[in-house]
Design an enzyme around this catalytic site. Structure first.
Site, PDB file in Angstrom:
ATOM      1  N   ASP A 142       0.828  -1.199   0.000  1.00  0.00           N
ATOM      2  CA  ASP A 142       0.000   0.000   0.000  1.00  0.00           C
ATOM      3  C   ASP A 142       0.872   1.262   0.000  1.00  0.00           C
ATOM      4  OD1 ASP A 142      -2.252   1.546   0.043  1.00  0.00           O
ATOM      5  OD2 ASP A 142      -2.748   1.168   2.143  1.00  0.00           O
ATOM      6  N   GLY A 143       0.433   2.272  -0.733  1.00  0.00           N
ATOM      7  CA  GLY A 143       1.080   3.572  -0.663  1.00  0.00           C
ATOM      8  C   GLY A 143       1.734   4.057  -1.941  1.00  0.00           C
ATOM      9  N   ASN A 144       1.597   3.321  -3.039  1.00  0.00           N
ATOM     10  CA  ASN A 144       2.229   3.756  -4.292  1.00  0.00           C
ATOM     11  C   ASN A 144       1.712   5.122  -4.749  1.00  0.00           C
ATOM     12  OD1 ASN A 144       3.708   1.376  -4.485  1.00  0.00           O
ATOM     13  ND2 ASN A 144       2.220   0.364  -5.811  1.00  0.00           N
TER      14      ASN A 144
ATOM     15  N   ARG B 253       0.151   7.527  -3.015  1.00  0.00           N
ATOM     16  CA  ARG B 253       0.520   8.620  -2.102  1.00  0.00           C
ATOM     17  C   ARG B 253       1.997   8.979  -2.237  1.00  0.00           C
ATOM     18  NH1 ARG B 253      -1.071   6.186   3.300  1.00  0.00           N
ATOM     19  NH2 ARG B 253      -1.392   4.290   2.077  1.00  0.00           N
TER      20      ARG B 253
ATOM     21  N   ARG C 104       0.293   9.159 -10.388  1.00  0.00           N
ATOM     22  CA  ARG C 104       0.227   7.933  -9.595  1.00  0.00           C
ATOM     23  C   ARG C 104       0.937   6.774 -10.282  1.00  0.00           C
ATOM     24  NH1 ARG C 104      -3.614   7.472  -5.563  1.00  0.00           N
ATOM     25  NH2 ARG C 104      -4.002   5.295  -6.128  1.00  0.00           N
TER      26      ARG C 104
ATOM     27  N   HIS D 177       3.428   3.447  -8.972  1.00  0.00           N
ATOM     28  CA  HIS D 177       3.293   2.013  -9.246  1.00  0.00           C
ATOM     29  C   HIS D 177       4.593   1.446  -9.845  1.00  0.00           C
ATOM     30  CE1 HIS D 177      -0.840   2.118  -8.094  1.00  0.00           C
ATOM     31  NE2 HIS D 177      -1.203   2.922  -9.091  1.00  0.00           N
TER      32      HIS D 177
ATOM     33  N   SER E   7      -6.511  -5.971  -6.489  1.00  0.00           N
ATOM     34  CA  SER E   7      -7.694  -6.516  -5.828  1.00  0.00           C
ATOM     35  C   SER E   7      -8.914  -6.389  -6.726  1.00  0.00           C
ATOM     36  CB  SER E   7      -7.950  -5.782  -4.509  1.00  0.00           C
ATOM     37  OG  SER E   7      -8.450  -4.478  -4.760  1.00  0.00           O
TER      38      SER E   7
ATOM     39  N   LEU F 188      11.980 -20.298  -3.862  1.00  0.00           N
ATOM     40  CA  LEU F 188      10.857 -19.533  -3.336  1.00  0.00           C
ATOM     41  C   LEU F 188       9.674 -19.586  -4.299  1.00  0.00           C
ATOM     42  CD1 LEU F 188      11.002 -16.064  -1.655  1.00  0.00           C
ATOM     43  CD2 LEU F 188       9.462 -16.387  -3.583  1.00  0.00           C
TER      44      LEU F 188
ATOM     45  N   ARG G 298      -5.746  -2.607   8.276  1.00  0.00           N
ATOM     46  CA  ARG G 298      -6.843  -3.501   7.926  1.00  0.00           C
ATOM     47  C   ARG G 298      -6.328  -4.474   6.870  1.00  0.00           C
ATOM     48  NH1 ARG G 298      -8.411   1.639   6.003  1.00  0.00           N
ATOM     49  NH2 ARG G 298      -8.150   1.857   3.740  1.00  0.00           N
ATOM     50  N   ILE G 299      -7.087  -5.551   6.634  1.00  0.00           N
ATOM     51  CA  ILE G 299      -6.615  -6.561   5.678  1.00  0.00           C
ATOM     52  C   ILE G 299      -7.317  -6.471   4.329  1.00  0.00           C
ATOM     53  CG2 ILE G 299      -5.803  -8.141   7.448  1.00  0.00           C
ATOM     54  CD1 ILE G 299      -8.342  -9.748   7.132  1.00  0.00           C
ATOM     55  N   SER G 300      -8.320  -5.603   4.219  1.00  0.00           N
ATOM     56  CA  SER G 300      -8.900  -5.247   2.915  1.00  0.00           C
ATOM     57  C   SER G 300      -9.263  -6.452   2.051  1.00  0.00           C
ATOM     58  CB  SER G 300      -7.933  -4.318   2.157  1.00  0.00           C
ATOM     59  OG  SER G 300      -7.751  -3.111   2.854  1.00  0.00           O
TER      60      SER G 300
END
Length: 222
Positions: free
Chosen positions: A5-7, A9, A18, A22, A50, A116, A172-174
């Site tokens: 989160d926060g790209n 902003r 914006r 990203h 999402s 991984l 929060r987990i959104s």
């Protein structure tokens, strides 16, 4: 697992579009992948897009899709060389055929890798995941149980996350991995995702190492 989160902003603070945020966020994914590999992390899930993200302005969504295609084309060969296995969770039906093809090619190229496992959540929602799993169980004529549902989740075969990291200051987990996060430790930090790198990832792991994970049991000193 990480909610990145926060790209937007991050870009706005720099008086930039914006989309630039990203793109900067992709660089952080690279850093965290390297840090996770060095730390011996076996599974890493990133929340890339999402179901709610479709509600963003049309131009931003279009740019995100273009960035997604470009990133896959640029990064998959490197991930494959580093023995990373790529999986996608979520519904792919809403994406353009070119993007769906790129995703499938990434899966096929890396499917035999043993390092991984990177799960990329796209057009994903935790509620959707549970509902589609329940529908599959019912269609198979099987009783709905914890075990039968887990077998039909998009994350089947992958252990639930030990740690969830959310950047950007929100707590929060959104609608992310609602079933899978039942006993996950939740780590929230104010760092915007493009500024999140090796040091921040290490801090999250150190915080996790300090946790007393009892899974309903009493502490040993009790």
């Amino acid at each position: 697992a990480i909610i990145m989160d926060g790209n937007g902003r991050w870009a706005q603070q720099r008086h930039q579009p914006r989309a630039l945020g990203h793109r900067a966020g992709v660089r952080s994914v690279r850093k965290v992948l390297r840090a996770a590999h060095s730390a011996g992390v076996q599974y890493l899930t990133i929340f890339a897009f999402s179901q709610e993200n479709w509600k963003r302005p049309e131009l931003e969504v279009k740019l995100l899709m273009q960035l997604f295609v470009a990133t896959l084309g640029r990064e998959v060969a490197s991930l494959n060389r580093n023995n990373v296995r790529i999986r996608f969770i979520g519904s792919r039906e809403g994406f353009a055929p070119k993007l769906q093809e790129a995703m499938q090619q990434a899966i096929e190229l890396t499917k035999d890798n043993t390092g991984l496992t990177l799960l990329v959540a796209v057009d994903y929602g935790g509620q959707w995941d549970i509902v589609q799993a329940a529908r599959r169980v019912l269609a198979a004529g099987v009783e709905i149980t914890t075990e039968s549902l887990e077998l039909q989740l998009d994350t089947h075969g992958v252990p639930p996350p030990d740690l969830l990291v959310r950047t950007g200051g929100e707590q929060r987990i959104s609608n992310f991995m609602l079933w899978q996060l039942a006993y996950t430790e939740l780590y929230f930090c104010d760092t915007l995702w493009p500024d999140f790198g090796d040091a921040e990832f290490t801090r999250a792991l150190e915080w996790f190492a300090s946790r007393d994970r009892r899974f309903g049991r009493l502490p040993e000193s009790a």
